[in-house]
Write a protein that holds these residues in place. Structure first.
Motif, PDB file in Angstrom:
ATOM      1  N   UNK A  10      46.099  35.904  39.091  1.00  0.00           N
ATOM      2  CA  UNK A  10      46.122  36.787  40.255  1.00  0.00           C
ATOM      3  C   UNK A  10      45.491  36.143  41.489  1.00  0.00           C
ATOM      4  N   UNK A  11      44.781  35.036  41.290  1.00  0.00           N
ATOM      5  CA  UNK A  11      44.098  34.376  42.406  1.00  0.00           C
ATOM      6  C   UNK A  11      44.672  32.991  42.686  1.00  0.00           C
ATOM      7  N   UNK A  12      45.820  32.695  42.096  1.00  0.00           N
ATOM      8  CA  UNK A  12      46.452  31.392  42.268  1.00  0.00           C
ATOM      9  C   UNK A  12      47.828  31.555  42.891  1.00  0.00           C
ATOM     10  N   UNK A  13      48.409  30.458  43.336  1.00  0.00           N
ATOM     11  CA  UNK A  13      49.781  30.489  43.855  1.00  0.00           C
ATOM     12  C   UNK A  13      50.769  30.487  42.697  1.00  0.00           C
ATOM     13  N   UNK A  14      52.011  30.837  42.991  1.00  0.00           N
ATOM     14  CA  UNK A  14      53.040  30.831  41.955  1.00  0.00           C
ATOM     15  C   UNK A  14      53.327  29.421  41.454  1.00  0.00           C
ATOM     16  N   UNK A  15      53.104  28.433  42.271  1.00  0.00           N
ATOM     17  CA  UNK A  15      53.277  27.053  41.824  1.00  0.00           C
ATOM     18  C   UNK A  15      52.225  26.691  40.779  1.00  0.00           C
ATOM     19  N   UNK A  16      51.003  27.147  40.997  1.00  0.00           N
ATOM     20  CA  UNK A  16      49.925  26.884  40.041  1.00  0.00           C
ATOM     21  C   UNK A  16      50.030  27.777  38.802  1.00  0.00           C
ATOM     22  N   UNK A  17      50.446  29.022  39.019  1.00  0.00           N
ATOM     23  CA  UNK A  17      50.539  30.021  37.948  1.00  0.00           C
ATOM     24  C   UNK A  17      51.877  30.744  38.113  1.00  0.00           C
ATOM     25  N   UNK A  18      52.950  30.211  37.521  1.00  0.00           N
ATOM     26  CA  UNK A  18      54.281  30.774  37.778  1.00  0.00           C
ATOM     27  C   UNK A  18      54.419  32.270  37.512  1.00  0.00           C
ATOM     28  N   UNK A  19      53.648  32.819  36.571  1.00  0.00           N
ATOM     29  CA  UNK A  19      53.740  34.254  36.318  1.00  0.00           C
ATOM     30  C   UNK A  19      53.379  35.061  37.566  1.00  0.00           C
ATOM     31  N   UNK A  20      52.627  34.441  38.466  1.00  0.00           N
ATOM     32  CA  UNK A  20      52.233  35.112  39.708  1.00  0.00           C
ATOM     33  C   UNK A  20      53.449  35.587  40.501  1.00  0.00           C
ATOM     34  N   UNK A  21      54.583  34.908  40.339  1.00  0.00           N
ATOM     35  CA  UNK A  21      55.785  35.261  41.097  1.00  0.00           C
ATOM     36  C   UNK A  21      56.300  36.651  40.762  1.00  0.00           C
ATOM     37  N   UNK A  22      55.966  37.159  39.570  1.00  0.00           N
ATOM     38  CA  UNK A  22      56.513  38.456  39.147  1.00  0.00           C
ATOM     39  C   UNK A  22      55.439  39.524  38.972  1.00  0.00           C
ATOM     40  N   UNK A  23      54.179  39.176  39.157  1.00  0.00           N
ATOM     41  CA  UNK A  23      53.109  40.130  38.864  1.00  0.00           C
ATOM     42  C   UNK A  23      53.134  41.348  39.770  1.00  0.00           C
ATOM     43  N   UNK A  24      53.605  41.186  40.991  1.00  0.00           N
ATOM     44  CA  UNK A  24      53.552  42.282  41.947  1.00  0.00           C
ATOM     45  C   UNK A  24      54.253  43.539  41.491  1.00  0.00           C
ATOM     46  N   UNK A  25      55.371  43.381  40.772  1.00  0.00           N
ATOM     47  CA  UNK A  25      56.114  44.565  40.327  1.00  0.00           C
ATOM     48  C   UNK A  25      56.072  44.757  38.813  1.00  0.00           C
ATOM     49  N   UNK A  26      55.143  44.072  38.140  1.00  0.00           N
ATOM     50  CA  UNK A  26      55.112  44.101  36.668  1.00  0.00           C
ATOM     51  C   UNK A  26      54.172  45.168  36.126  1.00  0.00           C
ATOM     52  N   UNK A  27      54.550  45.695  34.975  1.00  0.00           N
ATOM     53  CA  UNK A  27      53.644  46.474  34.131  1.00  0.00           C
ATOM     54  C   UNK A  27      53.232  45.547  32.981  1.00  0.00           C
ATOM     55  N   UNK A  28      51.952  45.237  32.898  1.00  0.00           N
ATOM     56  CA  UNK A  28      51.462  44.329  31.864  1.00  0.00           C
ATOM     57  C   UNK A  28      50.905  45.147  30.699  1.00  0.00           C
ATOM     58  N   UNK A  29      51.340  44.805  29.494  1.00  0.00           N
ATOM     59  CA  UNK A  29      50.917  45.495  28.278  1.00  0.00           C
ATOM     60  C   UNK A  29      50.063  44.518  27.477  1.00  0.00           C
ATOM     61  N   UNK A  30      48.808  44.894  27.209  1.00  0.00           N
ATOM     62  CA  UNK A  30      47.875  43.969  26.550  1.00  0.00           C
ATOM     63  C   UNK A  30      47.112  44.662  25.434  1.00  0.00           C
ATOM     64  N   UNK A  31      46.890  43.898  24.359  1.00  0.00           N
ATOM     65  CA  UNK A  31      45.967  44.282  23.298  1.00  0.00           C
ATOM     66  C   UNK A  31      45.282  43.028  22.794  1.00  0.00           C
ATOM     67  N   UNK A  32      44.093  43.189  22.290  1.00  0.00           N
ATOM     68  CA  UNK A  32      43.339  42.065  21.744  1.00  0.00           C
ATOM     69  C   UNK A  32      44.057  41.516  20.517  1.00  0.00           C
TER      70      UNK A  32
END
Length: 223
Positions: free
Chosen positions: A201-223
């Motif tokens: 979330x603090x990097x560019x899409x070039x550094x962290x490609x997932x950043x390109x889609x995070x704006x409209x994403x629903x992220x589902x996480x579990x340990x």
């Protein structure tokens, strides 16, 4: 970005399968057909098992991988082979698979043909993505040879991709296709990937490609 945390992975699979089923049902209510893009790998397997049993009009759903390794379907490395075993079974066996592999030495040899099969199904109705600890998604890898072109707003729908962490050459949906989905979800598990998500979330899409889609994403996480 919306983040949904689940108490455990079983509940994540149940909750995410319910959400994807609802999104696909809504897409089918509004349109004659729906398109559904999914990741390879083993993490989404339990979600696929649940989805394959859902009472959707699967004969009106087209399924395409986010990306594919350039290997034959009978290879243990093939995402397509895994998809046929885990998602395109039971009720979901009626869905139509849009291929991202065709026999050829290199992805460039078949990419125009494969793109022609994909374009009629765009924009995608529902997308489920994964994310690696290196913050790649689909085959958009940090440092990949065609990454900047695949992130560009005028990128073609499909691109070949090679990267140090990718193993084989890949073929991938590009960022505009993924971002253009009507519904976009990301599935991650474990502390390492949660930390990677926070970094992204603090990097560019070039550094962290997932950043390109995070704006409209629903992220589902579990340990």
């Amino acid at each position: 970005m919306e983040l949904i945390e689940y108490p455990d992975r079983d509940l994540l699979s149940l909750g995410l399968a319910d959400r994807l089923t609802a999104d696909l049902a809504e897409a089918l209510r509004l349109n004659e057909r729906a398109s559904f893009s999914v990741p390879g790998g083993t993490t989404p397997g339990p979600v696929f098992d649940l989805l394959s049993e859902q009472a959707l009009d699967w004969d009106r759903v087209s399924v395409v991988l986010n990306d594919e390794r350039w290997v034959p379907e009978d290879s243990p490395r093939s995402n397509t082979g895994l998809l046929r075993k885990r998602l395109l079974v039971s009720k979901a066996s009626a869905a139509t698979l849009i291929p991202l592999y065709a026999p050829a030495a290199q992805p460039e040899d078949k990419i125009a043909e494969l793109a022609e099969g994909l374009v009629p199904h765009l924009p995608l109705s529902v997308v489920l993505l994964g994310m690696g600890a290196d913050m790649h998604t689909a085959s958009l890898f940090p440092g990949a040879d065609n990454l900047e072109a695949a992130l560009a707003e005028d990128a073609p729908p499909l691109m070949a991709m090679r990267a140090e962490g990718a193993g084989e050459p890949r073929i991938t949906l590009t960022a505009p296709v993924l971002k253009g989905a009507l519904s976009l979800h990301i599935l991650i598990t474990g502390a390492e990937k949660r930390a990677a998500l926070e970094r992204a979330q603090h990097l560019s899409a070039t550094q962290a490609p997932v950043r390109a889609v995070l704006g409209q994403a629903v992220v589902h996480w579990a340990e």
